[in-house]
Design a protein around this motif. Structure first.
Motif, PDB file in Angstrom:
ATOM      1  N   SER A   3      41.961  43.896  51.272  1.00 14.05           N
ATOM      2  CA  SER A   3      41.097  42.718  51.280  1.00 14.05           C
ATOM      3  C   SER A   3      39.834  42.889  50.448  1.00 14.05           C
ATOM      4  O   SER A   3      38.985  41.994  50.450  1.00 14.05           O
ATOM      5  CB  SER A   3      40.694  42.380  52.727  1.00 14.05           C
ATOM      6  N   THR A   4      39.719  43.993  49.760  1.00 13.73           N
ATOM      7  CA  THR A   4      38.516  44.238  48.969  1.00 13.73           C
ATOM      8  C   THR A   4      38.829  44.161  47.471  1.00 13.73           C
ATOM      9  O   THR A   4      38.695  43.110  46.864  1.00 13.73           O
ATOM     10  CB  THR A   4      37.909  45.606  49.344  1.00 13.73           C
ATOM     11  N   TYR A   5      39.290  45.270  46.901  1.00 17.83           N
ATOM     12  CA  TYR A   5      39.540  45.298  45.456  1.00 17.83           C
ATOM     13  C   TYR A   5      40.591  44.275  45.004  1.00 17.83           C
ATOM     14  O   TYR A   5      40.413  43.638  43.951  1.00 17.83           O
ATOM     15  CB  TYR A   5      39.940  46.706  45.023  1.00 17.83           C
ATOM     16  N   PRO A   6      41.709  44.075  45.736  1.00 19.41           N
ATOM     17  CA  PRO A   6      42.660  43.053  45.281  1.00 19.41           C
ATOM     18  C   PRO A   6      42.057  41.653  45.234  1.00 19.41           C
ATOM     19  O   PRO A   6      42.358  40.871  44.320  1.00 19.41           O
ATOM     20  CB  PRO A   6      43.783  43.151  46.333  1.00 19.41           C
ATOM     21  N   VAL A   7      41.201  41.313  46.201  1.00 21.03           N
ATOM     22  CA  VAL A   7      40.578  39.990  46.210  1.00 21.03           C
ATOM     23  C   VAL A   7      39.603  39.863  45.040  1.00 21.03           C
ATOM     24  O   VAL A   7      39.605  38.862  44.316  1.00 21.03           O
ATOM     25  CB  VAL A   7      39.870  39.734  47.552  1.00 21.03           C
ATOM     26  N   MET A   8      38.773  40.879  44.850  1.00 23.45           N
ATOM     27  CA  MET A   8      37.847  40.835  43.717  1.00 23.45           C
ATOM     28  C   MET A   8      38.606  40.782  42.389  1.00 23.45           C
ATOM     29  O   MET A   8      38.223  40.055  41.465  1.00 23.45           O
ATOM     30  CB  MET A   8      36.910  42.041  43.736  1.00 23.45           C
ATOM     31  N   GLY A   9      39.684  41.550  42.302  1.00 25.14           N
ATOM     32  CA  GLY A   9      40.470  41.525  41.081  1.00 25.14           C
ATOM     33  C   GLY A   9      41.023  40.149  40.779  1.00 25.14           C
ATOM     34  O   GLY A   9      41.030  39.697  39.618  1.00 25.14           O
ATOM     35  N   ALA A  10      41.493  39.466  41.822  1.00 21.01           N
ATOM     36  CA  ALA A  10      42.071  38.137  41.624  1.00 21.01           C
ATOM     37  C   ALA A  10      41.017  37.101  41.267  1.00 21.01           C
ATOM     38  O   ALA A  10      41.341  36.043  40.725  1.00 21.01           O
ATOM     39  CB  ALA A  10      42.818  37.708  42.887  1.00 21.01           C
ATOM     40  N   ILE A  11      39.746  37.401  41.554  1.00 21.40           N
ATOM     41  CA  ILE A  11      38.658  36.486  41.204  1.00 21.40           C
ATOM     42  C   ILE A  11      38.056  36.828  39.840  1.00 21.40           C
ATOM     43  O   ILE A  11      37.886  35.956  38.987  1.00 21.40           O
ATOM     44  CB  ILE A  11      37.556  36.514  42.282  1.00 21.40           C
ATOM     45  N   ARG A  12      37.773  38.113  39.610  1.00 20.86           N
ATOM     46  CA  ARG A  12      36.980  38.496  38.437  1.00 20.86           C
ATOM     47  C   ARG A  12      37.781  39.175  37.335  1.00 20.86           C
ATOM     48  O   ARG A  12      37.511  38.962  36.154  1.00 20.86           O
ATOM     49  CB  ARG A  12      35.842  39.439  38.865  1.00 20.86           C
ATOM     50  N   TRP A  13      38.720  40.035  37.689  1.00 21.71           N
ATOM     51  CA  TRP A  13      39.313  40.911  36.683  1.00 21.71           C
ATOM     52  C   TRP A  13      40.570  40.336  36.050  1.00 21.71           C
ATOM     53  O   TRP A  13      40.761  40.474  34.837  1.00 21.71           O
ATOM     54  CB  TRP A  13      39.599  42.284  37.292  1.00 21.71           C
ATOM     55  N   ASN A  14      41.438  39.739  36.842  1.00 26.68           N
ATOM     56  CA  ASN A  14      42.644  39.160  36.236  1.00 26.68           C
ATOM     57  C   ASN A  14      42.756  37.652  36.456  1.00 26.68           C
ATOM     58  O   ASN A  14      43.714  37.031  35.994  1.00 26.68           O
ATOM     59  CB  ASN A  14      43.914  39.858  36.753  1.00 26.68           C
ATOM     60  N   ALA A  15      41.774  37.069  37.160  1.00 28.80           N
ATOM     61  CA  ALA A  15      41.704  35.611  37.363  1.00 28.80           C
ATOM     62  C   ALA A  15      42.989  35.043  37.958  1.00 28.80           C
ATOM     63  O   ALA A  15      43.368  33.914  37.677  1.00 28.80           O
ATOM     64  CB  ALA A  15      41.369  34.912  36.050  1.00 28.80           C
ATOM     65  N   LYS A  16      43.617  35.818  38.832  1.00 25.59           N
ATOM     66  CA  LYS A  16      44.872  35.366  39.435  1.00 25.59           C
ATOM     67  C   LYS A  16      44.686  34.106  40.268  1.00 25.59           C
ATOM     68  O   LYS A  16      45.499  33.177  40.219  1.00 25.59           O
ATOM     69  CB  LYS A  16      45.446  36.497  40.294  1.00 25.59           C
ATOM     70  N   TYR A  17      43.614  34.079  41.033  1.00 29.78           N
ATOM     71  CA  TYR A  17      43.360  32.879  41.840  1.00 29.78           C
ATOM     72  C   TYR A  17      43.104  31.660  40.968  1.00 29.78           C
ATOM     73  O   TYR A  17      43.541  30.550  41.287  1.00 29.78           O
ATOM     74  CB  TYR A  17      42.148  33.099  42.751  1.00 29.78           C
ATOM     75  N   HIS A  18      42.380  31.848  39.873  1.00 31.03           N
ATOM     76  CA  HIS A  18      42.115  30.728  38.972  1.00 31.03           C
ATOM     77  C   HIS A  18      43.421  30.164  38.411  1.00 31.03           C
ATOM     78  O   HIS A  18      43.575  28.942  38.301  1.00 31.03           O
ATOM     79  CB  HIS A  18      41.212  31.183  37.815  1.00 31.03           C
ATOM     80  N   ALA A  19      44.327  31.056  38.056  1.00 30.52           N
ATOM     81  CA  ALA A  19      45.622  30.603  37.535  1.00 30.52           C
ATOM     82  C   ALA A  19      46.389  29.821  38.586  1.00 30.52           C
ATOM     83  O   ALA A  19      47.033  28.809  38.287  1.00 30.52           O
ATOM     84  CB  ALA A  19      46.439  31.804  37.066  1.00 30.52           C
ATOM     85  N   MET A  20      46.299  30.277  39.822  1.00 28.15           N
ATOM     86  CA  MET A  20      46.982  29.556  40.905  1.00 28.15           C
ATOM     87  C   MET A  20      46.400  28.160  41.097  1.00 28.15           C
ATOM     88  O   MET A  20      47.128  27.187  41.323  1.00 28.15           O
ATOM     89  CB  MET A  20      46.874  30.351  42.204  1.00 28.15           C
ATOM     90  N   LEU A  21      45.062  28.053  40.998  1.00 28.62           N
ATOM     91  CA  LEU A  21      44.422  26.757  41.196  1.00 28.62           C
ATOM     92  C   LEU A  21      44.675  25.785  40.045  1.00 28.62           C
ATOM     93  O   LEU A  21      44.402  24.589  40.174  1.00 28.62           O
ATOM     94  CB  LEU A  21      42.914  26.957  41.376  1.00 28.62           C
ATOM     95  N   ALA A  22      45.185  26.296  38.931  1.00 30.69           N
ATOM     96  CA  ALA A  22      45.566  25.415  37.829  1.00 30.69           C
ATOM     97  C   ALA A  22      46.896  24.712  38.100  1.00 30.69           C
ATOM     98  O   ALA A  22      47.328  23.867  37.322  1.00 30.69           O
ATOM     99  CB  ALA A  22      45.658  26.199  36.523  1.00 30.69           C
ATOM    100  N   THR A  23      47.540  25.074  39.211  1.00 28.19           N
ATOM    101  CA  THR A  23      48.785  24.449  39.666  1.00 28.19           C
ATOM    102  C   THR A  23      48.448  23.587  40.885  1.00 28.19           C
ATOM    103  O   THR A  23      47.287  23.494  41.291  1.00 28.19           O
ATOM    104  CB  THR A  23      49.803  25.533  40.050  1.00 28.19           C
TER     105      THR A  23
END
Length: 268
Positions: A91-111
């Protein structure tokens, strides 16, 4: 990088959390072998060093803790503690990574996926990790005679709730971080003291009076007490229900905080 606003919620489209869960599961399939090996090795190390090594000394000097052999006293607490370790790690580095480093969450929100879907899908994945790690720990510990009752099987869902009582609030914490520096504070000054002073190795009643309420307030103590009661074969179901209710309350508050933090961070 900003994500577009989306009005989609998991309430409007319940199935949309599934691809979120699936994306984390797909990534895990690349590394699951090393993860499983580590999760078998971890209980073995604790059982051999603390449970059997230190435990034999405690049993000889004082006959265990409250009349319970030290191995059977300490292992249920370590089971609960491992759920905290796994949950906070996921719940720490993976969450930060999905927000800042690989923008995984941003990509999901584009759907059509929304904030609720991201949280539900990712948290279910974390719950899966906690469940697997706990089941492995219980299985290995049982081979060493660490439990005296089949009631310990009910410790699995309680332990998962214990882990999620850490994971959900930490999601909220991770979402507001600009870098990983504060994670070191979280691990060193919160997780480590909780591991040492939540009744795993000795009763909380032996702590100074001022420290006891702190231990009672933390989710780990509730998980330790419930797991120990079940593992020793004399479950106090009223107390276990109270511990479970507390864990659920922490998860509910954490979910509100996480949704708020994710919305502020990801939706413009």
């Amino acid at each position: 990088m900003s994500a577009p606003v989306t009005a989609t919620t998991s309430g409007q489209a319940p199935a949309r959390w599934r691809p979120v869960f699936g994306s984390w599961l797909t990534a895990y399939k690349r590394t699951w072998r090393g993860s499983i090996f580590g999760r078998f090795l971890s209980p073995l190390m604790f059982l051999l060093s603390i449970g059997l090594g230190l435990g034999s000394l405690v049993n000889k000097s004082s006959g265990g803790v409250n009349g319970v052999p030290y191995l059977q006293y300490v292992v249920p607490g370590i089971v609960a503690a491992q759920s905290m370790w796994v949950a906070m790690g996921e719940s720490t580095y993976p969450v930060m990574g999905a927000i800042r480093w690989n923008a995984k969450y941003h990509a999901m929100l584009a759907t059509p996926v929304g904030i609720n879907d991201i949280l539900v899908g990712h948290l279910l994945y974390v719950a899966m990790q906690v469940t697997g790690a706990t089941a492995i720990f219980i299985l290995v510990a049982a081979l060493f005679g660490s439990f005296s009752s089949w009631w310990v099987l009910l410790a699995l869902p309680v332990t998962v709730l214990t882990g999620m009582a850490f994971a959900v609030p930490v999601f909220a914490f991770s979402a507001i971080q600009e870098g990983p520096d504060n994670f070191n504070i979280l691990f060193r000054f919160i997780m480590t003291p909780l591991f040492l002073f939540s009744g795993i190795f000795f009763p909380v009643s032996q702590l100074p009076a001022l420290m006891r309420p702190i231990a009672w307030f933390m989710p780990l103590w509730h998980g330790v007490q419930a797991d120990r009661s079940l593992a020793l074969g004399s479950p106090d179901f009223a107390a276990i229900a109270a511990h479970t209710a507390y864990l659920l309350a922490v998860i509910a508050v954490g979910a509100w905080l996480a949704h708020r933090a994710f919305t502020k961070r990801l939706v413009v």
